[in-house]
Design an enzyme around this catalytic site. Structure first.
Site, mmCIF file in Angstrom:
data_model
loop_
_atom_site.group_PDB
_atom_site.id
_atom_site.type_symbol
_atom_site.label_atom_id
_atom_site.label_comp_id
_atom_site.label_asym_id
_atom_site.label_seq_id
_atom_site.Cartn_x
_atom_site.Cartn_y
_atom_site.Cartn_z
ATOM 1 N N GLU A 165 -4.608 23.613 65.675
ATOM 2 C CA GLU A 165 -5.799 23.004 66.270
ATOM 3 C C GLU A 165 -6.092 23.540 67.680
ATOM 4 O O GLU A 165 -6.118 22.778 68.657
ATOM 5 C CB GLU A 165 -5.651 21.479 66.310
ATOM 6 C CG GLU A 165 -5.367 20.871 64.952
ATOM 7 C CD GLU A 165 -5.384 19.337 64.955
ATOM 8 O OE1 GLU A 165 -5.343 18.736 66.032
ATOM 9 O OE2 GLU A 165 -5.458 18.756 63.862
ATOM 10 N N GLU A 364 -3.272 19.458 56.979
ATOM 11 C CA GLU A 364 -3.092 18.062 57.422
ATOM 12 C C GLU A 364 -4.252 17.244 56.895
ATOM 13 O O GLU A 364 -5.393 17.684 56.922
ATOM 14 C CB GLU A 364 -3.099 17.912 58.957
ATOM 15 C CG GLU A 364 -1.851 18.296 59.673
ATOM 16 C CD GLU A 364 -1.958 18.135 61.198
ATOM 17 O OE1 GLU A 364 -2.632 17.209 61.682
ATOM 18 O OE2 GLU A 364 -1.361 18.965 61.897
HETATM 19 C C1 FCB Z 1 -3.625 16.048 64.471
HETATM 20 C C2 FCB Z 1 -2.495 16.825 65.120
HETATM 21 C C3 FCB Z 1 -1.149 16.235 64.911
HETATM 22 C C4 FCB Z 1 -1.140 14.723 64.897
HETATM 23 C C5 FCB Z 1 -2.278 14.186 64.066
HETATM 24 C C6 FCB Z 1 -2.328 12.686 64.040
HETATM 25 O O1 FCB Z 1 -4.835 16.310 65.094
HETATM 26 O O2 FCB Z 1 -2.422 18.132 64.601
HETATM 27 O O3 FCB Z 1 -0.308 16.771 65.870
HETATM 28 O O4 FCB Z 1 -1.150 14.219 66.190
HETATM 29 O O5 FCB Z 1 -3.479 14.661 64.553
#
Ligand code: FCB
Length: 470
Positions: A165, A364
């Site tokens: 990110e 994710e």
């Molecule tokens: C994402 C991040 C991760 C975690 C989640 C909840 O944006 O990549 O590190 O904090 O959120």
């Protein structure tokens, strides 16, 4: 209705070094460690990153748990502040080398496909002090660190990623003052964003040089995509949503996949007087070192409109757009984020139609829940049916996109064991496995058992009421 996934689909979970290892034995602090030392009051319940879920010591037990819930893939990250002793010359810390090699070898033995990321918001403190990615020398030090990682673990890692990110620190540290060093400076933020992309591309370059004779070795960057939906069909709102997309999604996506920046985006930066310093040879490095596949984190979309009143604040990207509160949105009541599973389909189709149908996966997706211990049954197992429904709905839309030709090869949840999350610390829990902060005991949640069956069968049953619920 049964939803079946392609053969060899990757099922897994993701975490990161700074959020799961703790800081024992590290030769350096990173910016998060130092921020906690300086301002512990900024962290939920004043819990810092020293211990997290202590995967530094508990990784053998953790890998057994992964096997118990049948994960066939896993992502974590190496901590720059752990692996490298001398940040200038890139000497490798021997204890760290031993730790990561043992961790990764055990994952390999367990037949769990390993994706290793190099940078997850964790700038070593000494380098933050000289500007972090605002400083082009730090960009080069990142490439050197990346090279050391590839040399040290190339035989053990299945998939590599340069960064997680990369737009988030730009927002959190240089635009909106969510995180230390709490700067709000559009011009500096634009420079940090550009330099971060350059650091990514320089790391990819090291990778391609080192593995020039091994075409099986592949590298990506993990991007959080938050598509911007316009409030309505009014041209000014559509334009605002498009620009918000340029800033927060397309800037990184275009650079990573296509090695370029959109002219429209460059024009806006120019007009706003914040165009970063760059040169031709840097642009060539970005153009020539593109990713092999894409990794996407998806949590929620953005709802955007044009500025309602003429903008009179500081020079900021936000002069071009603002968030709008969509009354009909579905909210995760335990966290406050919108739930919009169909967006995963829209992302998949955008990748298919506009990004050469590059192969990709969800790196994710997840649902944070505050106060999750209240959902424990008498055996201490968290009954997270809400999370199971959340996963089913997202997988439904992902599956639809795959059927329509999107090249998606996997789905990883955030996260495996409840982990530490920056200023939010342990407030919102996301794991398949719950963590007792006092005892460090790990207990598989109901969703962990659910996913283990889904993985074994490579399919799951979805109830009618969850289909098309958006
Ligand atoms: C994402 C991040 C991760 C975690 C989640 C909840 O944006 O990549 O590190 O904090 O959120």
């Amino acid at each position: 209705m049964k939803i079946k996934f392609p053969e060899n689909f990757l099922w897994g979970a993701a975490t990161s070094g700074p959020q799961s290892e703790g800081s024992k034995d590290k030769p350096h602090l990173n910016v998060m460690d130092k921020w906690f030392q300086l301002h512990p009051e900024d962290f939920h319940n004043q819990v810092g990153p020293e211990i997290t879920c202590n995967s530094y010591e508990k990784y053998p037990e953790d890998i057994e748990l992964m096997q118990r819930i049948n994960l066939n893939s896993f992502r974590t990250s190496i901590q720059w502040s752990r692996l490298i002793d001398d940040l200038e010359t890139g000497t490798v810390n021997q204890k760290a080398l031993k730790y990561y090699r043992d961790y990764f070898s055990r994952l390999k033995k367990a037949n769990i496909k390993l994706m290793v990321n190099l940078y997850h918001f964790d700038m070593p403190w000494e380098l933050q002090e000289v500007g972090g990615f605002a400083n082009k020398h730090v960009v080069d030090l990142f490439a050197l660190y990346a090279k050391r990682c590839f040399e040290s673990f190339g035989d053990l890692v299945d998939m590599w990623s340069t960064m997680n990110e990369p737009i988030v620190p730009v927002e959190a540290q240089y635009l909106y003052k969510w995180w230390y060093p709490y700067i709000s400076d559009y011009k500096l933020a634009a420079q940090v964003g550009y330099n971060t992309i350059l650091a990514h591309a320089k790391a990819v370059k090291e990778f391609k040089i080192l593995f020039a004779n091994d075409s099986k070795k592949e590298i990506t960057v993990v991007l959080n995509l938050t598509p911007s939906y316009s409030k309505d069909d009014k041209p000014e709102n559509i334009k605002a949503a498009k620009l918000s997309d340029e800033f927060f999604n397309k800037s990184m996506l275009e650079a990573a996949v296509n090695g370029r920046f959109n002219q429209e985006f460059i024009d806006v930066l120019k007009a706003d007087n914040v165009l970063p310093e760059f040169n031709k040879s840097e642009l060539d490095i970005i153009a020539n070192n593109r990713i092999d596949f894409l990794a996407v984190n998806y949590y929620q979309p953005r709802r955007i409109q044009g500025r309602e009143k003429p903008y009179s604040g500081e020079n900021m990207p936000d002069k071009h757009f603002e968030n709008f509160d969509w009354a009909e949105k579905r909210i995760n009541p335990h966290r406050g984020w919108e739930i919009h599973p169909e967006t995963i389909y829209n992302i998949a189709m955008d990748i298919k139609n506009n990004y050469n149908n590059i192969k990709w996966f969800i790196s994710e997706n997840g649902m944070g829940v505050e106060g999750e211990e209240k959902f424990k049954n008498q055996d201490g197992v968290i009954q997270d049916d809400y999370r199971i429904d959340f996963i089913k709905e997202h997988l439904y839309w992902l599956h639809k996109a795959i059927q329509e030709g999107s090249n998606c090869f996997g789905y990883q949840m955030w996260t495996f064991i409840d982990c530490w999350s920056w200023a939010n610390s342990f407030k919102n829990r996301y794991g398949f496995v719950s963590l007792d902060l006092k005892t460090q005991a790990r207990t598989i949640k109901k969703s962990g058992t659910w996913i283990s069956n889904c993985i074994i069968n490579n399919e799951f049953e979805i109830e009618e009421n969850l289909v098309n619920k958006n």
